[in-house]
Design an enzyme around this catalytic site. Structure first.
Site, mmCIF file in Angstrom:
data_model
loop_
_atom_site.group_PDB
_atom_site.id
_atom_site.type_symbol
_atom_site.label_atom_id
_atom_site.label_comp_id
_atom_site.label_asym_id
_atom_site.label_seq_id
_atom_site.Cartn_x
_atom_site.Cartn_y
_atom_site.Cartn_z
ATOM 1 N N CYS A 244 -6.225 1.040 -24.637
ATOM 2 C CA CYS A 244 -4.886 0.694 -25.123
ATOM 3 C C CYS A 244 -4.109 1.929 -25.566
ATOM 4 C CB CYS A 244 -4.941 -0.325 -26.259
ATOM 5 S SG CYS A 244 -5.662 -1.889 -25.769
ATOM 6 N N HIS B 190 -1.901 4.030 -30.383
ATOM 7 C CA HIS B 190 -2.360 2.809 -29.717
ATOM 8 C C HIS B 190 -1.119 2.039 -29.274
ATOM 9 C CE1 HIS B 190 -4.113 -1.270 -29.516
ATOM 10 N NE2 HIS B 190 -5.308 -0.715 -29.506
ATOM 11 N N LYS C 230 -12.186 -4.911 -37.781
ATOM 12 C CA LYS C 230 -12.715 -3.558 -37.610
ATOM 13 C C LYS C 230 -13.386 -3.050 -38.883
ATOM 14 C CE LYS C 230 -9.667 -1.566 -34.015
ATOM 15 N NZ LYS C 230 -9.451 -2.672 -33.153
ATOM 16 N N ASP D 203 -0.590 3.326 -39.170
ATOM 17 C CA ASP D 203 -1.594 2.479 -38.529
ATOM 18 C C ASP D 203 -2.969 2.946 -39.020
ATOM 19 O OD1 ASP D 203 -3.470 1.303 -36.923
ATOM 20 O OD2 ASP D 203 -2.662 2.056 -35.030
ATOM 21 N N GLN E 70 -8.096 2.326 -37.707
ATOM 22 C CA GLN E 70 -9.345 3.078 -37.517
ATOM 23 C C GLN E 70 -9.648 3.952 -38.734
ATOM 24 O OE1 GLN E 70 -11.268 2.466 -35.066
ATOM 25 N NE2 GLN E 70 -9.964 1.618 -33.464
#
Lengths: 419, 152
Positions: A377, A136, A239, A213, A216
């Protein structure tokens, strides 16, 4: 996750009461353009259960005051709830110490904090920051900003045509000038679940610090930062069923303790004088100014809610939804799913021949179906895939089989009429 | 000559067309139809230098001043029909007009026909970016014609 795994997953999710879960999300009962809302954009932001919405209201009605300042009861209660939220995040991530949890605005800000405070002082001309082609922008641009200032550069490890990391190529790119590795756990475009444990191990053998990261990831499967062995991990509250405006940076305490502040202000100082100011210990050193007090409290409530539901049960439910979606979309003529990773979670991106993603999103919207369209993104990844844009359907604990059927029927109609 | 004598008349025509559609769905489908009917731009003009930034789809826009009339001729295209439809509306308003006329007539009609949600800055459809680009071309060409008047 292949379609063949579906029956087992369906059986496993038998204990999961989907109707009861959906009933906890007020927004799922609303309409869009006169149709029942079919919300398939949870990877952009998850909807909120009533527990989280009411926690925000209750907090403002009963417990709100600024924290860490007042000697009065209300401020102390707000401060206690704030501290409790930090410990909830600590336990959720399996972190060794509450001081390893830094509250920021979102995952993006967390990456920026690490780039500016941890990496910049140890970065020199010719140094490299390694990321992957499936990152991302949030795990690319913060590094580029620091690299440009220090004469360093950001390089990308390639992915395979299936949409997986090429571990051998990644290992090759971990060179003597690599000062940092940024890697995404779950791709926000491909849904690929990367073998981050292996990636972290590779990097650490070369002495390269790793930021993961997990924006997600944390909402889809249990995460244990101690087992992972990374140096930093970031995610966003919004999220994972929490409010917008709150993000989490987890960092090893020895790193955080050695890092300079990156923003100055209140709550991050030890002693302020015009001759010189000394700074508080982590995590407060990195939390200048009044934070999103209510939002951080509500994040703790969201984590409680998710853990009560059970991440394993959620994962099983989402796996069955994903398998259903993979099978249904395979029936649509001209539809191509991006990537074919062996391990995927909770989202599918696709293109439809002859229909631009933006038109596809607009037409699905007319049916009350919310999907994300564009480059998500992740422009370098779309360039790698050779497409300017795609549409993405993403799933959460509340996604129903009926919603996948609605998506498939709508796509079938669009393919028939517009191609 | 454009189909309507003035931008105001073109705006009235657009408003009358959209008055036929009560439902948001019908408006969107009409815009998609307009997009499908818009003649494609020559491929050689679809170059990066002509891209309008700020759009989810790719949008190309070129402007040239017709030396005979002093009017601006626009050509534009996109790979998304919804955007091509918005382009068709903008061309209906602004193609083959004098730069001064373009600058004096912002596209208020797009608000009136219920496309406000397309117009907010930062919207990914790029309508605001396209309008800004059209006006920038008009400004640049108005200045250049003021500096060096075209031979009559």
């Amino acid at each position: 996750m292949s379609a063949a795994a579906a029956p087992k997953m369906l059986a496993r999710s038998g204990a999961f009461d989907l109707d009861a879960v959906r009933a906890q999300f007020p927004i799922l009962g609303t309409t869009a353009h006169g149709r029942p809302l079919v919300y398939l954009d949870s990877a952009a932001s998850a909807q909120k259960p009533r527990a989280v919405i009411e926690a925000l209201t209750h907090f403002y009605e009963h417990d709100y005051a600024n924290i860490h300042r007042g000697v009065y009861e209300l401020s102390q209660r707000a401060s206690a709830l704030h501290d409790a939220a930090r410990r909830k995040v600590q336990h959720f991530l399996g972190a060794a110490d509450w001081r390893e949890i830094v509250f920021v605005r979102n995952a993006t800000e967390a990456v920026n904090l690490v780039a500016q405070s941890f990496l910049a002082p140890r970065l020199g001309p010719g140094d490299e920051i390694l990321v992957t082609e499936m990152e991302h922008h949030a795990n690319i641009v913060p590094w580029q900003l620091v690299a440009a200032r220090c004469g360093a550069k950001v390089v990308a490890a390639p992915i395979t045509d299936a949409g997986e990391l090429d571990l051998a190529a990644l290992a090759e790119r971990l060179g003597p000038r690599t000062r940092m590795l940024g890697v995404v756990w779950v791709s926000n475009v491909l849904g690929t679940v990367n073998p981050v444990e292996e990636v972290v191990a590779l990097a650490r053998r070369r002495g390269v610090p790793v930021l993961v990261d997990a924006a997600q990831a944390v909402q889809h499967f249990p995460v244990d930062v101690r087992a992972l062995g990374a140096d930093f991990l970031v995610f966003s509250a919004h999220k994972i069923y929490g409010p917008s405006g709150v993000g989490v940076l987890w960092g090893r305490l020895e790193h955080l303790a050695a890092m300079p502040p990156w923003q100055g202000g209140g709550d991050m100082i030890e002693r302020v004088a015009f001759e010189g100011t000394t700074f508080a210990e982590p995590p407060f050193r990195f939390e200048a100014g009044t934070p999103d007090i209510a939002g951080i409290h509500a994040l703790g409530v969201a984590l409680d809610w998710l853990q009560a539901l059970g991440l394993e049960a959620v994962a099983a439910h989402e796996a069955s939804i994903l398998a259903q979606a993979e099978a249904a979309l395979a029936e649509i003529p001209g539809l191509r799913v991006l990537g074919a990773p062996r391990k995927r979670t909770s989202l599918l991106s696709f293109t439809l021949d002859g229909v631009h993603a933006q038109d596809l999103g607009t037409l699905l919207d007319l049916e009350g179906i919310a999907v994300r369209t564009g480059h998500h993104c992740a422009m370098p990844l779309h360039a790698r895939l050779g497409i300017p844009a795609s549409a993405r359907a993403s799933f959460a604990a509340y996604t129903s089989p009926a919603e996948i059927e609605a998506l498939a029927r709508a796509l079938q109609r669009i393919a028939t009429r517009w191609r | 000559m454009p189909a309507t004598a003035t931008i105001a008349e073109a705006a009235e025509q657009i408003a009358a067309d959209f008055a036929l559609f009560d439902e948001y769905r019908d408006k969107i489908e009409y815009i998609l139809d307009r997009g499908r009917a818009l003649p494609p731009m020559p491929e050689e003009l679809k170059v990066d230098a002509h891209l309008v930034p700020g759009c989810q789809s790719r949008v190309w826009l070129v402007a040239r001043r017709d030396p005979a009339t002093g009017r601006i001729r626009f050509q534009a295209d996109s790979d998304a029909y919804i955007v091509k439809g918005l382009i068709a509306l903008l061309l209906q308003l602004y193609d083959d007009r004098l730069p001064e006329e373009i600058l004096a007539n912002p596209p208020k009609v797009l608000d009136e026909i219920g496309l406000t949600l397309f117009l907010t800055p930062g919207r990914s459809n790029g309508l605001a970016s396209m309008i800004a680009k059209i006006q920038a071309h008009a400004r640049a060409l108005a200045e250049s014609s003021a500096a060096a008047p075209a031979a009559a």
